[in-house]
Design a protein around this motif. Sequence first.
Motif, short mmCIF file in Angstrom:
data_model
loop_
_atom_site.label_atom_id
_atom_site.label_comp_id
_atom_site.label_asym_id
_atom_site.label_seq_id
_atom_site.Cartn_x
_atom_site.Cartn_y
_atom_site.Cartn_z
N PHE A 111 0.87 -1.03 0.10
CA PHE A 111 -0.14 -0.10 -0.09
C PHE A 111 0.92 1.37 0.17
N THR A 144 1.07 5.52 0.31
CA THR A 144 0.42 6.41 0.82
C THR A 144 1.03 7.83 0.68
N THR A 201 -1.23 -1.20 -4.39
CA THR A 201 -2.52 -0.42 -4.21
C THR A 201 -2.17 1.08 -3.97
N GLN A 202 -2.41 2.01 -4.49
CA GLN A 202 -2.29 3.45 -4.02
C GLN A 202 -3.40 3.84 -3.23
N LEU A 203 -3.05 4.24 -2.14
CA LEU A 203 -4.18 4.43 -1.08
C LEU A 203 -4.62 5.71 -1.13
N ASP A 223 -7.50 9.38 7.62
CA ASP A 223 -6.82 8.56 6.71
C ASP A 223 -6.10 7.43 7.34
N ALA A 226 -8.39 4.51 7.28
CA ALA A 226 -8.70 4.19 6.11
C ALA A 226 -7.48 3.17 5.67
N ILE A 227 -6.22 3.42 6.16
CA ILE A 227 -5.16 2.81 5.60
C ILE A 227 -5.22 1.36 6.37
N ALA A 271 -7.88 -0.90 5.07
CA ALA A 271 -7.35 -1.55 3.72
C ALA A 271 -6.54 -2.83 4.07
N SER A 321 -7.46 -6.63 3.38
CA SER A 321 -6.64 -7.14 2.39
C SER A 321 -6.37 -8.87 2.68
#
Length: 159
Positions: free
Chosen positions: A5, A7, A45-47, A59, A62-63, A66, A70
């Motif tokens: 990921f 960020t 995956t670019q968050l 944020d 959200a990280i 994700a 996964s």
Amino acid sequence: MIEIFTTGGTIDKVYFDALSEFQIGPAAIPDMLRENNVHAPHRVTQLMRKDSLELTDTDREAICAAVAASDAAQILVTHGTDTMVQTGRVLQAVAGKTIVLTGAMQPASVRASDAEFNVGFALAAVQTLPPGVYVAMNGMIFDPATTEKDRAAARFVAQ
């Protein structure tokens, strides 16, 4: 499979011209892994594309969401160094996965960057460490619960 990921942060900063400052650009890691002939199974995956000083608690959640959602048991997160430890502490809520955060003190686009070394080191760490949350910087593994960034020394240190 390793889920990566991104960020933002310094690792993804680019310099456009003499009148500009660095800005967060596209994730540097796909090119970095390809150019270094990395064949470990992974997906990127670019968050978000933010400087870590601009990351909010929303944020970070959200990280965390994700990472928790996964299907991968091994997670690498590229992150700005200023608040990497804070995000690592939030990620400690995710059980049963090996989660490694890394970044760079200089953008990946700069010749003297530490980005490639840190990413390679973190990629090895995520494949070998037991489940938990770690910061991989400066050739060392840190526990985010007991780590801080020493800005003057431009490195991470255990508290």
